[in-house]
Every structure is written in structure tokens, then in C-alpha cells.
Design a protein around this motif. Structure first.
Motif, PDB file in Angstrom:
ATOM      1  N   THR A   1       0.912  -1.359  -0.062  1.00  0.00           N
ATOM      2  CA  THR A   1       0.238  -0.024  -0.005  1.00  0.00           C
ATOM      3  C   THR A   1       0.919   1.160  -0.026  1.00  0.00           C
ATOM      4  O   THR A   1       0.723   2.457  -0.656  1.00  0.00           O
ATOM      5  N   ASN A   2       1.897   1.332   0.813  1.00  0.00           N
ATOM      6  CA  ASN A   2       2.705   2.371   0.796  1.00  0.00           C
ATOM      7  C   ASN A   2       3.559   2.634  -0.615  1.00  0.00           C
ATOM      8  O   ASN A   2       3.731   3.774  -1.207  1.00  0.00           O
ATOM      9  N   ASN A   3       3.836   1.490  -1.274  1.00  0.00           N
ATOM     10  CA  ASN A   3       4.396   1.719  -2.606  1.00  0.00           C
ATOM     11  C   ASN A   3       3.552   2.130  -3.600  1.00  0.00           C
ATOM     12  O   ASN A   3       3.587   3.037  -4.519  1.00  0.00           O
TER      13      ASN A   3
ATOM     14  N   VAL B   1       0.968   4.226  -2.882  1.00  0.00           N
ATOM     15  CA  VAL B   1       0.572   5.410  -2.621  1.00  0.00           C
ATOM     16  C   VAL B   1       1.588   6.457  -3.046  1.00  0.00           C
ATOM     17  O   VAL B   1       1.197   7.694  -3.726  1.00  0.00           O
ATOM     18  N   LYS B   2       2.774   5.843  -2.916  1.00  0.00           N
ATOM     19  CA  LYS B   2       3.980   6.601  -3.716  1.00  0.00           C
ATOM     20  C   LYS B   2       3.880   6.827  -5.188  1.00  0.00           C
ATOM     21  O   LYS B   2       3.895   7.957  -5.601  1.00  0.00           O
ATOM     22  N   ALA B   3       3.456   5.720  -5.682  1.00  0.00           N
ATOM     23  CA  ALA B   3       3.139   5.647  -7.027  1.00  0.00           C
ATOM     24  C   ALA B   3       2.134   6.767  -7.716  1.00  0.00           C
ATOM     25  O   ALA B   3       2.054   7.459  -8.772  1.00  0.00           O
ATOM     26  N   LYS B   4       1.065   6.692  -6.982  1.00  0.00           N
ATOM     27  CA  LYS B   4      -0.212   7.366  -7.381  1.00  0.00           C
ATOM     28  C   LYS B   4       0.120   9.061  -6.995  1.00  0.00           C
ATOM     29  O   LYS B   4      -0.041   9.877  -7.949  1.00  0.00           O
ATOM     30  N   ASN B   5       0.862   9.267  -5.889  1.00  0.00           N
ATOM     31  CA  ASN B   5       1.503  10.587  -5.627  1.00  0.00           C
ATOM     32  C   ASN B   5       2.339  11.093  -6.656  1.00  0.00           C
ATOM     33  O   ASN B   5       2.165  12.378  -7.060  1.00  0.00           O
ATOM     34  N   THR B   6       3.129  10.158  -7.207  1.00  0.00           N
ATOM     35  CA  THR B   6       4.079  10.763  -8.434  1.00  0.00           C
ATOM     36  C   THR B   6       3.133  11.046  -9.522  1.00  0.00           C
ATOM     37  O   THR B   6       3.748  12.143 -10.191  1.00  0.00           O
TER      38      THR B   6
ATOM     39  N   GLU C   1       1.366  14.438  -9.024  1.00  0.00           N
ATOM     40  CA  GLU C   1       2.220  15.607  -9.141  1.00  0.00           C
ATOM     41  C   GLU C   1       2.555  15.916 -10.550  1.00  0.00           C
ATOM     42  O   GLU C   1       2.600  17.065 -10.841  1.00  0.00           O
TER      43      GLU C   1
END
Length: 164
Positions: free
Chosen positions: A24-26, A28-33, A36
Motif C-alpha cells: 500500500t505504501n508503494n 500511494v507513492k506511485a499515485k502521488n508521483t 504531481e
């Protein structure tokens, strides 16, 4: 034995929870990238739209439709769009046989006819003409009369030379 089962069950559930947390952390990071990068693209698009809007406003500066002072000359005629009416009248000069009478050149490939028209104000028109191969531009003075007749007179002209 029961304690070992609970211990293994606890370890198994802990591994699943750890896997879910990392995954889930990975995600979320991908979605945030992605978000952005899309936000940056949106800012670029807004800048492009703003630049295009300014360009359109600049292009419309010399236009009868956006010149209230020039349009005031035609208030009494009750025309919906004076510039379209004038452009239509100018295009009617193309209907004569042979070259357009406003064009001071003889067509080389065929007859010279007016293609594009820009009504600048209540007195002047810019027009593009061509015979299919050669082209040029005209500066035309016009007068829209009260009986909706239009008189055109050529002010200046140019013919582009082809350079191969």
C-alpha cells in the motif's frame, strides 16, 4: 501444540500485514508521483492556454467585430454582422468571369480570385488572393452605403514571387 499453532498463525498474519503495509505504501507513492506530474502538466497547459488566449486577443485587435467605435458607423443599418456582410460583398466580386476586378494582376496559372478577407475597421480590408500557384495581398478601402451597397477601391497590393 495449541501455542505453536497460535504462534504460527500470529507470524503468518504479521507477514500478511507487513506485505499489505509495504504494498500500500508503494502504491500511494506511485499515485502521488502520477498526481504531481499531472499537476505540473496542468500548470503548463494553463500557461499555454493563457498564452493562446493573449495571442487570440492580439489577433482580434484589428477587427471590425471588436472595434466599437467603427461598429458605431453601422448602428443605423441594423446589420447583425457588418463584417460578414462586407466580406460577402467582396467575395461577390470573384463571380465575374476572369480575374477579380480588384486584383491588378493577370492570373498566370488560372484566374486570380480573393480567398481570405480580414475586415479591419469601418474603412479598410486586408485580402489574400491566389490563382492556385501564385498569391498576393490587397489593401482595400471600402464604403458601406445606407442602401447597403458597398464600394471597393484598391489602396495597395503586392504579389509574392516564388523562389525555388
Amino acid at each position: 501444540m495449541k501455542q505453536k499453532i497460535y504462534l504460527y498463525l500470529f507470524l503468518f498474519i504479521s507477514l500478511i500485514a507487513l506485505y499489505q503495509f509495504v504494498s500500500t505504501n508503494n502504491m500511494v507513492k506511485a499515485k502521488n508521483t502520477v498526481i504531481e506530474s499531472q499537476a505540473e502538466e496542468m500548470v503548463k497547459m494553463e500557461d499555454s492556454i493563457r498564452a493562446l488566449h493573449l495571442n487570440v486577443l492580439d489577433m482580434q485587435y484589428f477587427s471590425l467585430e471588436n472595434n466599437d467605435d467603427a461598429l458605431a458607423y453601422y448602428d443605423h443599418l441594423k446589420l447583425k454582422s457588418p463584417s460578414l456582410y462586407i466580406a460577402d460583398k467582396l467575395l461577390e466580386t470573384n463571380e465575374s468571369k476572369g480575374d477579380n476586378p480588384l486584383i491588378p494582376y493577370e492570373g498566370m496559372e488560372s484566374d486570380f480570385k480573393i480567398n481570405k478577407i480580414k475586415v479591419l475597421n469601418h474603412k479598410w480590408i486586408l485580402a489574400d488572393f491566389s490563382d492556385g500557384k501564385y498569391w498576393g495581398e490587397l489593401l482595400i478601402k471600402y464604403e458601406l452605403k445606407d442602401d447597403l451597397g458597398v464600394d471597393f477601391s484598391l489602396i495597395d497590393h503586392l504579389l509574392y514571387t516564388r523562389s525555388n
